[in-house]
Scaffold this motif. Structure first.
Motif, PDB file in Angstrom:
ATOM      1  N   UNK A   7      -5.422   8.595  49.485  1.00 46.89           N
ATOM      2  CA  UNK A   7      -4.022   9.005  49.555  1.00 46.89           C
ATOM      3  C   UNK A   7      -3.889  10.186  50.512  1.00 46.89           C
ATOM      4  N   UNK A   8      -2.765  10.231  51.210  1.00 50.33           N
ATOM      5  CA  UNK A   8      -2.466  11.366  52.093  1.00 50.33           C
ATOM      6  C   UNK A   8      -1.179  12.025  51.639  1.00 50.33           C
ATOM      7  N   UNK A  35      -6.248  10.194  41.148  1.00 51.82           N
ATOM      8  CA  UNK A  35      -6.875  11.506  41.081  1.00 51.82           C
ATOM      9  C   UNK A  35      -6.215  12.416  42.101  1.00 51.82           C
ATOM     10  N   UNK A  36      -5.507  13.435  41.603  1.00 52.61           N
ATOM     11  CA  UNK A  36      -4.861  14.392  42.499  1.00 52.61           C
ATOM     12  C   UNK A  36      -5.906  15.205  43.255  1.00 52.61           C
ATOM     13  N   UNK A  37      -6.958  15.595  42.583  1.00 56.89           N
ATOM     14  CA  UNK A  37      -7.984  16.436  43.205  1.00 56.89           C
ATOM     15  C   UNK A  37      -8.701  15.733  44.360  1.00 56.89           C
ATOM     16  N   UNK A  38      -9.055  14.471  44.166  1.00 56.15           N
ATOM     17  CA  UNK A  38      -9.775  13.751  45.223  1.00 56.15           C
ATOM     18  C   UNK A  38      -8.840  12.926  46.117  1.00 56.15           C
ATOM     19  N   UNK A  39      -7.528  12.927  45.775  1.00 53.80           N
ATOM     20  CA  UNK A  39      -6.533  12.184  46.561  1.00 53.80           C
ATOM     21  C   UNK A  39      -6.910  10.704  46.665  1.00 53.80           C
ATOM     22  N   UNK A  61       5.337   4.385  44.857  1.00 51.92           N
ATOM     23  CA  UNK A  61       4.810   5.690  45.267  1.00 51.92           C
ATOM     24  C   UNK A  61       5.788   6.410  46.181  1.00 51.92           C
ATOM     25  N   UNK A  62       6.442   5.680  47.075  1.00 52.58           N
ATOM     26  CA  UNK A  62       7.417   6.285  47.990  1.00 52.58           C
ATOM     27  C   UNK A  62       8.623   6.841  47.231  1.00 52.58           C
ATOM     28  N   UNK A  67       6.590  11.529  50.919  1.00 55.52           N
ATOM     29  CA  UNK A  67       5.643  11.870  51.991  1.00 55.52           C
ATOM     30  C   UNK A  67       4.258  11.271  51.776  1.00 55.52           C
ATOM     31  N   UNK A  68       3.967  10.804  50.576  1.00 55.53           N
ATOM     32  CA  UNK A  68       2.636  10.287  50.250  1.00 55.53           C
ATOM     33  C   UNK A  68       2.406   8.936  50.909  1.00 55.53           C
TER      34      UNK A  68
END
Length: 72
Positions: A7-8, A35-39, A61-62, A67-68
């Protein structure tokens, strides 16, 4: 089928949790973890419909985090 995506620009853990809850409700998804930490997005879904499921996942997700980006 189980896949892991990078994820970006996922900006907050709360948004990650919201996306995870929405994705879990998609028909054909058997397991999801963001996972937010590892994206990273880990998803397990129906093999025959995986591409269609991922299109729905990207839309969800959008809505939560415009922006993700999911790097497919």
């Amino acid at each position: 089928m189980k896949k892991v995506y990078k994820l970006e620009d996922l900006d907050c853990a709360n948004c990650a949790a919201k996306m995870e809850r929405l994705i879990a409700k998609v028909d054909g998804v058997s397991a999801v973890n963001i996972s937010f930490m590892s994206q990273r997005l880990t998803i397990e879904a129906d093999d025959g419909r995986f591409d269609d499921i991922m299109k729905e996942v990207v839309k969800l997700c959008k809505k939560v985090e415009p922006d993700c980006r999911i790097l497919l």
